[in-house]
Write a protein that holds these residues in place. Structure first.
Motif, PDB file in Angstrom:
ATOM      1  N   SER A  94     -11.526   3.176 -11.134  1.00 21.56           N
ATOM      2  CA  SER A  94     -10.208   2.627 -10.796  1.00 21.56           C
ATOM      3  C   SER A  94     -10.373   1.249 -10.169  1.00 21.56           C
ATOM      4  O   SER A  94     -11.420   0.920  -9.616  1.00 21.56           O
ATOM      5  N   ASP A  95      -9.305   0.462 -10.234  1.00 23.83           N
ATOM      6  CA  ASP A  95      -9.294  -0.858  -9.598  1.00 23.83           C
ATOM      7  C   ASP A  95      -8.740  -0.825  -8.180  1.00 23.83           C
ATOM      8  O   ASP A  95      -9.047  -1.706  -7.371  1.00 23.83           O
ATOM      9  N   ASN A  96      -7.919   0.186  -7.878  1.00 22.26           N
ATOM     10  CA  ASN A  96      -7.178   0.131  -6.607  1.00 22.26           C
ATOM     11  C   ASN A  96      -6.790   1.499  -6.072  1.00 22.26           C
ATOM     12  O   ASN A  96      -5.806   1.621  -5.342  1.00 22.26           O
ATOM     13  N   ARG A 110      -5.909   0.516 -13.509  1.00 20.30           N
ATOM     14  CA  ARG A 110      -5.156   0.170 -12.311  1.00 20.30           C
ATOM     15  C   ARG A 110      -4.034   1.176 -12.078  1.00 20.30           C
ATOM     16  O   ARG A 110      -3.244   1.483 -12.973  1.00 20.30           O
ATOM     17  N   GLN A 145      -1.907  -1.108  -3.765  1.00 22.69           N
ATOM     18  CA  GLN A 145      -3.060  -0.274  -3.427  1.00 22.69           C
ATOM     19  C   GLN A 145      -2.549   1.138  -3.157  1.00 22.69           C
ATOM     20  O   GLN A 145      -1.488   1.314  -2.548  1.00 22.69           O
ATOM     21  N   GLN A 187     -13.367   3.774  -2.659  1.00 23.80           N
ATOM     22  CA  GLN A 187     -12.642   3.471  -3.887  1.00 23.80           C
ATOM     23  C   GLN A 187     -13.129   4.389  -4.999  1.00 23.80           C
ATOM     24  O   GLN A 187     -14.332   4.570  -5.197  1.00 23.80           O
ATOM     25  N   LYS A 196      -8.659  -7.109   1.180  1.00 28.40           N
ATOM     26  CA  LYS A 196      -8.348  -7.128  -0.256  1.00 28.40           C
ATOM     27  C   LYS A 196      -6.962  -7.733  -0.504  1.00 28.40           C
ATOM     28  O   LYS A 196      -6.783  -8.571  -1.389  1.00 28.40           O
ATOM     29  N   GLU A 197      -6.003  -7.323   0.290  1.00 32.01           N
ATOM     30  CA  GLU A 197      -4.651  -7.841   0.131  1.00 32.01           C
ATOM     31  C   GLU A 197      -4.555  -9.311   0.544  1.00 32.01           C
ATOM     32  O   GLU A 197      -3.844 -10.099  -0.080  1.00 32.01           O
ATOM     33  N   ALA A 213       0.837  -1.198   0.000  1.00 30.48           N
ATOM     34  CA  ALA A 213       0.000   0.000   0.000  1.00 30.48           C
ATOM     35  C   ALA A 213       0.871   1.246   0.000  1.00 30.48           C
ATOM     36  O   ALA A 213       1.889   1.296   0.700  1.00 30.48           O
ATOM     37  N   LEU A 219      -8.833  -2.767   2.921  1.00 27.48           N
ATOM     38  CA  LEU A 219      -7.576  -3.007   2.207  1.00 27.48           C
ATOM     39  C   LEU A 219      -6.889  -4.275   2.697  1.00 27.48           C
ATOM     40  O   LEU A 219      -6.306  -5.023   1.898  1.00 27.48           O
TER      41      LEU A 219
END
Length: 532
Positions: A485-487, A199, A219, A481, A522-523, A18, A519
């Protein structure tokens, strides 16, 4: 570890789990939480380790082209810790009504409920070292043995809490300096985001001297303050292409601040009880400030916005007393603030008040107020969001080659009705309880436009990347978010669709704790094994 970006070995840096852009009130707690949970984090701060005039000068050319916005220059800071190096540290959770549908305030509503945010206030207290704070106002009243002051249909007494250590660069110093999986880069101006399709692959930095380097991450979170977030989102990517979210119609719109006015004068009729009820208190190093607010029932009944009040004690020695308080507070923490010694004669002149102030503090944990020039009634009001209140890019450029900022802050004239109604309710409340006589400003009674024209901002920048359920209504989704965007995520008051009256920082920290959980999940789903 803390590094100066010009000296950092970027060629050897990893792809971070991140990247958090902005090391202020929101970015620091967010980055620390992610790092404590095992992620490899880069925390990027555009300014130096401590405030410097040369760094602050980059904000001087930003312009307010609508209502005067002093906080555009006085409320933004480029340094590790951001505005926390200068703020008072007031922490106020948003009231439930802020998250409800309020068509008289705005057609926009929060896509989150109060409960979804409130559960993170507890963690916000914990992470900033205030786990022992008294949560309920009733607990504070019992601890201070206060006389009763009941709520009515229109007025609700309450306490705000204030951070024990206001400078987050100090509060989180051990984490920032010692965590092996947290790289803190100062003097790291982000000039653009790097993109591959939708991304974000990282951030492009422009360092002093013009050198450009990239920081890569899985991220990316923007936590660099409302105005800088809106600016960065409006810039092309590192290849000069428009970002996928560039055509979002809400980007930069609905900029808000709180509207502050002096609404009249207060003359206590029962000075002892007035002081007992409204002097600030300090318990275990945490300040509790008594205030009054308009009830949710009154807002709904009369279609008013959120608003609160406090008293400003005007004194011939107020500046000297303030410097004396700062000096003593700093010395108790092992720090000397040389600025407080600029008027030593003034400090000496204020010493005659020290003994009674010290005795009141030692015996009752209350902060005595000196008001030889009277007491003023100060209101802090929510403002109705307006689409034409905007954060824009100027044609001129700063020292890093980035477009400078224009802020067109607009205040709705109908917000004046809330101020007048609240002032009248306060007058009835204080006089009805035998506490004080209230003289309301004649201009406010006449609903003069001059009241709004003279209103101050509160250095509480909000909006510009508001939260919504879809891109037709806002810039970020309920997980913060960015649509398109994706991230890429936004952390801070920029996401607020509406604001209430409360200082925005505490809710922004709570939302950052919620974002950190998202996050981390997600990770973890992407294969990163986080620590328990």
């Amino acid at each position: 570890m803390i590094y100066k970006a010009p000296d950092f070995a970027f060629e050897a840096s990893p792809i971070y789990d991140a990247i958090v852009i902005g090391a202020g009130a929101v970015g620091i707690p967010l980055a620390v939480k992610l790092a404590r949970k095992g992620l490899r984090v880069a925390l990027l701060e555009a300014g130096p380790g401590k405030p410097r005039q040369a760094s602050q000068a980059l904000f001087e050319r930003a312009r307010a082209v609508g209502h005067a916005l002093a906080g555009l220059h006085l409320g933004r800071f480029r340094n590790l810790g951001g505005s926390t190096a200068f703020w008072g540290g007031q922490l106020v959770p948003f009231e439930p009504i802020v998250f409800e549908e309020r068509p008289w305030v705005s057609p926009a509503t929060w896509p989150l409920s109060h409960d979804e945010v409130a559960r993170h206030y507890e963690e916000a207290f914990e992470i900033i070292g205030m786990g022992d704070v008294l949560r309920s106002d009733e607990e504070v009243r019992r601890a201070l043995k206060l006389p009763p002051l009941e709520a009515t249909e229109t007025i609700q007494p309450f306490f705000t809490r204030w951070a024990r250590e206001t400078n987050f660069a100090v509060a989180f110093a051990e984490d920032l300096k010692s965590m092996p999986n947290l790289d803190v880069l100062i003097e790291a101006q982000v000039s653009s985001l790097s993109l591959e399709g939708t991304r974000v692959t990282g951030a492009m930095l422009t360092l002093p001297g013009g050198r450009r380097v990239a920081v890569r991450g899985a991220q990316v979170v923007l936590a660099n303050g409302t105005i800088e977030i809106a600016r960065l989102l409006q810039l092309p990517d590192s290849a000069g292409r428009p970002a996928p979210w560039a055509d979002n119609p809400w980007l930069g719109r609905c900029f808000m601040d709180h509207v502050d006015i002096f609404a009249g004068r207060i003359e206590p009729t029962d000075r002892k009880r007035f002081s007992e009820l409204f002097d600030n208190a300090v318990l275990k190093g945490i300040k509790y400030a008594p205030k009054l607010r308009l009830t949710a029932a009154a807002q709904k009944r009369d279609q008013l916005v959120e608003i609160s009040s406090h008293f400003v004690y005007s004194s011939s020695i107020s500046e000297s007393l303030s410097n004396l308080k700062i000096l003593v507070k700093g010395l108790l923490r092992g720090r000397l603030n040389w600025r407080t010694l600029s008027d030593p004669l003034g400090i000496l002149g204020s010493l005659r008040f020290v003994v009674p102030m010290a005795l009141r503090y030692i015996r009752y944990r209350r902060v005595m107020n000196v008001a030889d020039r009277g007491i003023l009634l100060r209101l802090t009001s929510e403002q109705r969001p307006r689409e034409d209140s905007r954060i824009l890019l100027a044609d001129t450029r700063d020292a890093f080659g980035l477009p400078e900022v224009l802020v067109d802050w607009r205040i709705s004239p109908e917000d004046l009705e809330t101020m007048l109604a609240f002032a009248q309710h306060l007058k009835a409340y204080l006089e009805g309880n035998g506490l004080a006589r209230v003289e309301i400003d004649p201009a406010l009674l006449e609903r003069s436009a001059s009241v709004i024209e003279a209103a101050d901002d509160a250095n509480h920048h909000m909006g510009g990347a508001r939260m919504a359920r879809d891109a037709s209504q806002g810039v970020v989704d309920p997980n913060c978010q960015v649509f398109g965007s994706d991230n890429l995520f936004v952390a801070g008051a920029a996401v607020y669709p509406t604001s209430g009256f409360a200082n925005p920082t505490f809710t922004a920290i709570a939302l950052s704790m919620r974002l950190a959980d998202f996050l981390l999940t997600k990770e973890k789903g992407a294969g990163h094994a986080t620590a328990s």
